[in-house]
Enzyme design. Sequence first.
Site, PDB file in Angstrom:
ATOM      1  N   TYR A   1      32.715  37.389  50.541  1.00 28.21           N
ATOM      2  CA  TYR A   1      33.371  37.297  49.458  1.00 28.21           C
ATOM      3  C   TYR A   1      32.073  37.083  48.602  1.00 28.21           C
ATOM      4  O   TYR A   1      31.782  37.069  47.234  1.00 28.21           O
ATOM      5  CB  TYR A   1      34.215  35.810  49.498  1.00 28.21           C
ATOM      6  CG  TYR A   1      34.941  35.737  48.385  1.00 28.21           C
ATOM      7  CD1 TYR A   1      35.932  36.904  47.226  1.00 28.21           C
ATOM      8  CD2 TYR A   1      34.532  34.893  47.849  1.00 28.21           C
ATOM      9  CE1 TYR A   1      37.238  36.363  46.814  1.00 28.21           C
ATOM     10  CE2 TYR A   1      35.138  34.122  46.672  1.00 28.21           C
ATOM     11  CZ  TYR A   1      36.371  35.272  46.083  1.00 28.21           C
ATOM     12  OH  TYR A   1      37.077  34.658  44.752  1.00 28.21           O
TER      13      TYR A   1
ATOM     14  N   GLY B   1      45.946  42.887  38.465  1.00 32.76           N
ATOM     15  CA  GLY B   1      46.106  41.979  39.699  1.00 32.76           C
ATOM     16  C   GLY B   1      46.603  40.484  38.541  1.00 32.76           C
ATOM     17  O   GLY B   1      46.450  39.835  39.781  1.00 32.76           O
TER      18      GLY B   1
ATOM     19  N   ASP C   1      49.607  45.587  39.174  1.00 33.31           N
ATOM     20  CA  ASP C   1      49.121  44.822  40.442  1.00 33.31           C
ATOM     21  C   ASP C   1      49.801  45.810  41.338  1.00 33.31           C
ATOM     22  O   ASP C   1      50.245  47.643  41.113  1.00 33.31           O
ATOM     23  CB  ASP C   1      49.757  43.343  41.001  1.00 33.31           C
ATOM     24  CG  ASP C   1      48.697  42.967  41.906  1.00 33.31           C
ATOM     25  OD1 ASP C   1      48.971  43.300  42.870  1.00 33.31           O
ATOM     26  OD2 ASP C   1      48.345  41.372  41.592  1.00 33.31           O
ATOM     27  N   ILE C   2      49.819  45.991  42.744  1.00 34.90           N
ATOM     28  CA  ILE C   2      49.824  46.799  43.168  1.00 34.90           C
ATOM     29  C   ILE C   2      50.730  46.280  44.376  1.00 34.90           C
ATOM     30  O   ILE C   2      52.052  46.779  45.548  1.00 34.90           O
ATOM     31  CB  ILE C   2      48.695  47.204  44.669  1.00 34.90           C
ATOM     32  CG1 ILE C   2      48.497  45.738  45.563  1.00 34.90           C
ATOM     33  CG2 ILE C   2      48.249  48.584  44.165  1.00 34.90           C
ATOM     34  CD1 ILE C   2      46.987  46.812  46.592  1.00 34.90           C
TER      35      ILE C   2
ATOM     36  N   GLY D   1      49.349  38.116  41.085  1.00 36.36           N
ATOM     37  CA  GLY D   1      48.109  36.703  41.719  1.00 36.36           C
ATOM     38  C   GLY D   1      48.146  35.645  41.424  1.00 36.36           C
ATOM     39  O   GLY D   1      49.422  35.155  40.457  1.00 36.36           O
ATOM     40  N   GLN D   2      47.454  34.683  42.325  1.00 39.43           N
ATOM     41  CA  GLN D   2      47.561  33.573  41.949  1.00 39.43           C
ATOM     42  C   GLN D   2      46.896  33.283  40.336  1.00 39.43           C
ATOM     43  O   GLN D   2      47.648  32.358  39.306  1.00 39.43           O
ATOM     44  CB  GLN D   2      46.188  32.833  42.615  1.00 39.43           C
ATOM     45  CG  GLN D   2      46.355  30.740  42.337  1.00 39.43           C
ATOM     46  CD  GLN D   2      45.714  30.232  42.924  1.00 39.43           C
ATOM     47  OE1 GLN D   2      43.972  30.698  43.341  1.00 39.43           O
ATOM     48  NE2 GLN D   2      45.496  28.614  42.754  1.00 39.43           N
TER      49      GLN D   2
ATOM     50  N   ASP E   1      46.916  50.725  41.113  1.00 45.46           N
ATOM     51  CA  ASP E   1      45.527  50.611  42.264  1.00 45.46           C
ATOM     52  C   ASP E   1      44.414  50.740  41.426  1.00 45.46           C
ATOM     53  O   ASP E   1      44.343  52.121  41.595  1.00 45.46           O
ATOM     54  CB  ASP E   1      45.971  51.635  43.145  1.00 45.46           C
ATOM     55  CG  ASP E   1      45.205  51.541  44.657  1.00 45.46           C
ATOM     56  OD1 ASP E   1      43.942  50.817  44.329  1.00 45.46           O
ATOM     57  OD2 ASP E   1      45.507  51.815  45.732  1.00 45.46           O
TER      58      ASP E   1
ATOM     59  N   LYS F   1      31.245  38.852  44.913  1.00 43.74           N
ATOM     60  CA  LYS F   1      30.678  38.302  43.881  1.00 43.74           C
ATOM     61  C   LYS F   1      28.914  38.400  43.309  1.00 43.74           C
ATOM     62  O   LYS F   1      29.621  38.476  41.918  1.00 43.74           O
ATOM     63  CB  LYS F   1      31.463  36.877  44.132  1.00 43.74           C
ATOM     64  CG  LYS F   1      32.660  36.895  44.034  1.00 43.74           C
ATOM     65  CD  LYS F   1      33.618  37.412  43.016  1.00 43.74           C
ATOM     66  CE  LYS F   1      35.060  37.007  43.516  1.00 43.74           C
ATOM     67  NZ  LYS F   1      35.410  38.264  42.001  1.00 43.74           N
TER      68      LYS F   1
HETATM   69  N1  SER Z   1      38.665  29.590  45.982  1.00 38.37           N
HETATM   70  C1  SER Z   1      38.104  31.247  46.447  1.00 38.37           C
HETATM   71  C2  SER Z   1      38.344  31.146  48.612  1.00 38.37           C
HETATM   72  O1  SER Z   1      38.562  29.963  48.489  1.00 38.37           O
HETATM   73  C3  SER Z   1      36.967  31.014  46.540  1.00 38.37           C
HETATM   74  O2  SER Z   1      36.819  31.534  44.300  1.00 38.37           O
HETATM   75  O3  SER Z   1      38.603  32.423  47.898  1.00 38.37           O
END
Ligand code: SER
Length: 319
Positions: free
Chosen positions: A142, A8, A34-35, A11-12, A52, A146
């Site tokens: 999400y 990843g 990353d993909i 990503g950010q 992947d 987690k």
């Molecule tokens: N920053 C993330 C989100 O807003 C939370 O882990 O999905």
Amino acid sequence: MERILVIGSSGQIGSELVLELRKIYGNNNVFATDIKNPTEELKNSGPFQILDVLNYQNLLHFLVRHNITQVYNLAAVLSGNAEKIPLQAWDINMKALMNTLMAARKSDAKKLFWPSSIAVFGPTTPRQNTPQLTVMEPNTVYGISKLAGERWGEYFFNRYGVDFRSVRYPGLISYKTEPGGGTTDYAVEIFFDAVKKECYQSFLSENTALPMMFMDDAIKNTIKLMETDPSKLSVRSSYNMAGISFTPKELADEIKIHKPNFKISYKPDFRQAIADSWPASIEDSIAQKDWGLETAFDIKKMTKVMLEEIEKKINNRKY
Ligand code: SER
């Protein structure tokens, strides 16, 4: 010698973490995957490969072939996007983690970082100063993924000796790579819009307080946790990490100090309900005690750096 894989990496978090790890461990010892294609900076500073993580055999093969000793798995569908595709998001988030846990067990890549989130908490959790151990009934896909992931990480540590380490990130604020599809994204978008057009329409209401952290602090602490002697770590699920708590209005007021013409309006969307289910502030004394969690950026310092860096970025693009 450590050989590190970052999954990843486009990503950010990944796009900044890879650069920092390369400074510490050497460019050729940090493999970015990353993909999606990486930033130029990342591509030019060391190895990058499309990989992947949902393909277990390819992942295991990569770990063995490159003699990987540590993995950072940052691949995930964030909270807002996950609500649009609940079953797919569950599948992707869990499979990405389970593949990494199993591959860590089967290879020498025993040390594993995986990000958890303030999303593991839910509407029945105490909202202020949320402690490490408390009621956890997340009601977003999400958040459920987690929380389940934290439990699996701890299980693989106890049962198979995988050196699983994790923090519950607050909303992360960065200028290099923007997040996508999260509930805390407003706190990044607001800076880009402030620089580009001096106004922003927030998808969270003005008094919605959430815990946030500037990316430099997040990266520094993540690496610190990974470098801590394992005997010092009393939490093998995921550590609370507080950062700084503020509302959209408080952030807008801070931006106005630098940009007096800046205007904010509020039009809450479906992400408001997600934000309302999360803590407003977090208690993180266990992380401070176990591995020395510390932060350098408050809302003032962060706002100044974000505005300066985004100005530079946008001006460079023009010429
Ligand atoms: N920053 C993330 C989100 O807003 C939370 O882990 O999905």
